[in-house]
Design a protein around this motif. Structure first.
Motif, short mmCIF file in Angstrom:
data_model
loop_
_atom_site.label_atom_id
_atom_site.label_comp_id
_atom_site.label_asym_id
_atom_site.label_seq_id
_atom_site.Cartn_x
_atom_site.Cartn_y
_atom_site.Cartn_z
N ALA A 209 0.82 -1.22 0.00
CA ALA A 209 0.00 0.00 0.00
C ALA A 209 0.85 1.26 0.00
N LEU A 210 2.14 1.14 0.31
CA LEU A 210 2.98 2.33 0.43
C LEU A 210 3.34 2.92 -0.93
N PRO A 211 3.19 4.22 -1.10
CA PRO A 211 3.55 4.90 -2.36
C PRO A 211 5.04 5.28 -2.34
N LEU A 212 5.89 4.35 -2.70
CA LEU A 212 7.33 4.58 -2.68
C LEU A 212 7.90 4.50 -4.09
N VAL A 213 8.82 5.40 -4.39
CA VAL A 213 9.49 5.40 -5.70
C VAL A 213 10.98 5.67 -5.48
N ALA A 214 11.79 5.18 -6.40
CA ALA A 214 13.23 5.42 -6.31
C ALA A 214 13.56 6.85 -6.73
N MET A 219 9.18 11.33 -13.33
CA MET A 219 7.97 11.86 -12.72
C MET A 219 6.71 11.33 -13.38
N SER A 220 6.82 10.97 -14.67
CA SER A 220 5.65 10.39 -15.34
C SER A 220 5.22 9.10 -14.65
N GLU A 221 6.21 8.31 -14.19
CA GLU A 221 5.90 7.07 -13.47
C GLU A 221 5.48 7.36 -12.03
N VAL A 225 2.09 6.24 -9.64
CA VAL A 225 2.13 5.64 -8.29
C VAL A 225 1.28 6.47 -7.33
N ILE A 226 1.44 7.80 -7.39
CA ILE A 226 0.66 8.68 -6.51
C ILE A 226 -0.83 8.47 -6.74
N SER A 227 -1.22 8.38 -8.00
CA SER A 227 -2.63 8.20 -8.34
C SER A 227 -3.15 6.84 -7.89
N GLN A 228 -2.37 5.78 -8.11
CA GLN A 228 -2.81 4.42 -7.78
C GLN A 228 -2.94 4.19 -6.27
N LYS A 229 -1.99 4.71 -5.51
CA LYS A 229 -1.99 4.44 -4.07
C LYS A 229 -3.04 5.28 -3.33
N GLY A 230 -3.36 6.44 -3.86
CA GLY A 230 -4.48 7.20 -3.32
C GLY A 230 -4.23 8.05 -2.09
N PHE A 231 -2.97 8.29 -1.74
CA PHE A 231 -2.67 9.12 -0.57
C PHE A 231 -2.30 10.56 -0.94
N GLY A 232 -2.11 10.82 -2.22
CA GLY A 232 -1.75 12.16 -2.66
C GLY A 232 -0.29 12.50 -2.45
N ILE A 246 10.02 13.35 -0.02
CA ILE A 246 8.59 13.14 -0.23
C ILE A 246 8.13 14.08 -1.32
N ILE A 247 7.17 13.61 -2.10
CA ILE A 247 6.57 14.43 -3.15
C ILE A 247 5.11 14.66 -2.79
N THR A 248 4.73 15.91 -2.65
CA THR A 248 3.36 16.26 -2.32
C THR A 248 2.76 17.10 -3.43
N ASP A 249 1.50 17.46 -3.30
CA ASP A 249 0.87 18.29 -4.32
C ASP A 249 1.55 19.65 -4.41
N GLY A 250 2.09 20.13 -3.28
CA GLY A 250 2.81 21.39 -3.30
C GLY A 250 4.07 21.30 -4.15
N ASP A 251 4.78 20.18 -4.05
CA ASP A 251 5.97 19.97 -4.88
C ASP A 251 5.59 19.92 -6.36
N LEU A 252 4.49 19.27 -6.66
CA LEU A 252 4.04 19.18 -8.06
C LEU A 252 3.73 20.58 -8.61
N ARG A 253 3.08 21.42 -7.82
CA ARG A 253 2.75 22.76 -8.30
C ARG A 253 4.02 23.60 -8.52
N ARG A 254 4.98 23.43 -7.61
CA ARG A 254 6.21 24.22 -7.72
C ARG A 254 7.05 23.83 -8.94
#
Length: 322
Positions: A209-214, A219-221, A225-232, A246-254
C-alpha cells in the motif's frame, strides 16, 4: 431568593463540603495506606471488593478501575457471597471490604471467611472501632464528616471520600507498576479512550500500500504511483531503500513547468517529517496539524531509515481523532 439562586446555593454548598472533606482525607493518609498498597502488590491472586448499598456501587467502580490499570480485581456482592459466591474467594486473594459504618451485617460471612482461611483483609470505613475495622488487617480510614444533606442520611460526602480512596489506591498501584499508556489501551480498545491511545502502528498502511518510488524514477511514473496508491503523496527512497524525500501536491505545483521531464529527486522535498510506529496516533495528528500536512511516513528510530508505513489524517479521523 429565587428558585434558581436557591438551587445554586445548595449545589455550591454540596461541592464545597465534599471538597473540604477531600482535603481532610488527603491530610490524614498515613502508613496504613502504604500497607494496603504493599498488601495488594504482594497478592498472588486477585483483589476482591465487597460492599452493600452505596458502598457496593462505589466498590464496583473501584474494582473496575483496579482491573483496568493492571491490578486484577472483581466485585463480589456480600449477600451473594453468603449463598455460594464465597467460593470465588481463595487463598492468595486480598479482600477490600467497604462499609461507611463498618457494621453492615451482609459483610459478616465474608469477614468470617477471611479470618477462617487467613485471607488478608483491608477495611475501608469511617468508624475505627467498628466490627469491620477491628477485624481488618489494614485500615483505610475515611474522615467522618457527616453528609452534604445536613442531616447525615444521604450518602454523599462519605461516598465521595470512599471513591477517592479507591482512586488513590488504583493510581498508586499503577505508578508503582510503571503502567504505561500502551498498557492502558490493552484494557480500553473501544470508544474515544481507545482511539486516543491508539498507536501509529495500529493505524498505519504497510507493504504494497505504500507509495514509494526510487530517486531516479521519472515523474511520469511517479504520478502513476501517486494516483494508484491514493494518498496524494509519494515517498522517495535512495539505493539502500532509505526514505530521503517526499513528493506532495505542493511539490508538483512548484515544478509544474517541465514536470514530466524531471526525476523524483529533482522534485521531492528532502528530509520529510516522519513519526515512529510506537508513537501515539494523537501525536501524529498534532504533527500533521502543526505542519499543515495530511500524511506522515512512519520510520522507526531504530531502523535503517526505511519507511515502515504511512499514516493519513483520514485514518485518524476514522477512529475519532483529529
Amino acid at each position: 431568593m429565587t428558585d434558581t439562586e436557591a438551587f445554586l446555593k445548595t449545589a455550591r454548598q454540596v461541592v464545597t463540603d465534599e471538597a473540604r472533606a477531600l482535603d481532610v482525607l488527603a491530610e490524614g493518609l498515613d502508613e496504613q495506606f502504604a500497607e494496603a498498597v504493599q498488601m495488594i502488590l504482594q497478592a498472588k491472586g486477585r483483589i476482591i471488593i465487597s460492599g452493600i448499598g452505596k458502598s457496593g456501587h462505589i466498590g464496583h467502580k473501584i474494582a473496575a478501575t483496579l482491573a483496568s490499570t493492571g491490578t486484577p480485581a472483581y466485585f463480589v456482592h456480600p449477600a451473594e457471597a453468603s449463598h455460594g459466591d464465597l467460593g470465588m474467594v481463595s487463598k492468595g486473594d486480598v479482600v477490600l471490604a467497604i462499609s461507611n459504618s463498618g457494621e453492615a451485617p451482609e459483610l459478616a460471612n465474608l469477614l468470617a471467611f477471611t479470618r477462617r482461611f487467613g485471607i488478608p483483609l483491608i477495611g475501608l470505613s469511617s468508624k475505627p472501632e467498628s466490627t469491620l475495622m477491628t477485624q481488618a488487617d489494614v485500615h483505610l480510614l475515611i474522615p467522618s464528616m457527616g453528609e452534604a444533606c445536613g442531616f447525615g442520611m444521604v450518602p454523599s460526602i462519605s461516598t465521595t471520600l470512599t471513591l477517592a480512596m479507591g482512586d488513590a489506591l488504583a493510581i498508586a498501584l499503577m505508578k508503582h507498576r510503571d503502567f504505561k499508556p500502551e498498557d492502558f489501551r490493552a484494557f480500553h480498545p473501544g470508544g474515544k479512550l481507545g482511539a486516543q491511545l491508539s498507536s501509529v502502528r495500529d493505524l498505519m498502511h504497510t507493504g504494497d500500500a505504500l507509495p514509494l518510488v526510487a530517486a531516479d524514477t521519472a515523474m511520469s511514473e511517479a504520478l502513476i504511483v501517486i494516483s494508484q496508491k491514493g494518498f496524494g503523496v509519494a515517498g522517495v527512497t535512495d539505493a539502500q531503500g532509505q526514505l530521503t524525500g517526499i513528493i506532495t501536491d505542493g511539490d508538483l505545483r512548484r515544478h509544474m513547468d517541465g514536470l514530466l521531464d524531471k526525476t523524483t529527486a529533482e522534485v521531492m522535498t528532502e528530509s520529510p517529517t516522519t513519526i515512529s510506529p510506537d508513537a501515539l496516533a494523537e501525536e501524529a495528528v498534532a504533527i500533521m496539524n502543526d505542519h499543515k500536512i495530511t500524511s506522515l511516513f512512519v520510520v522507526s528510530p531504530h531502523s535503517d531509515g526505511s519507511a515502515e508505513g504511512l499514516l493519513h489524517i483520514h485514518d485518524c479521523l476514522r477512529v475519532g481523532l483529529g
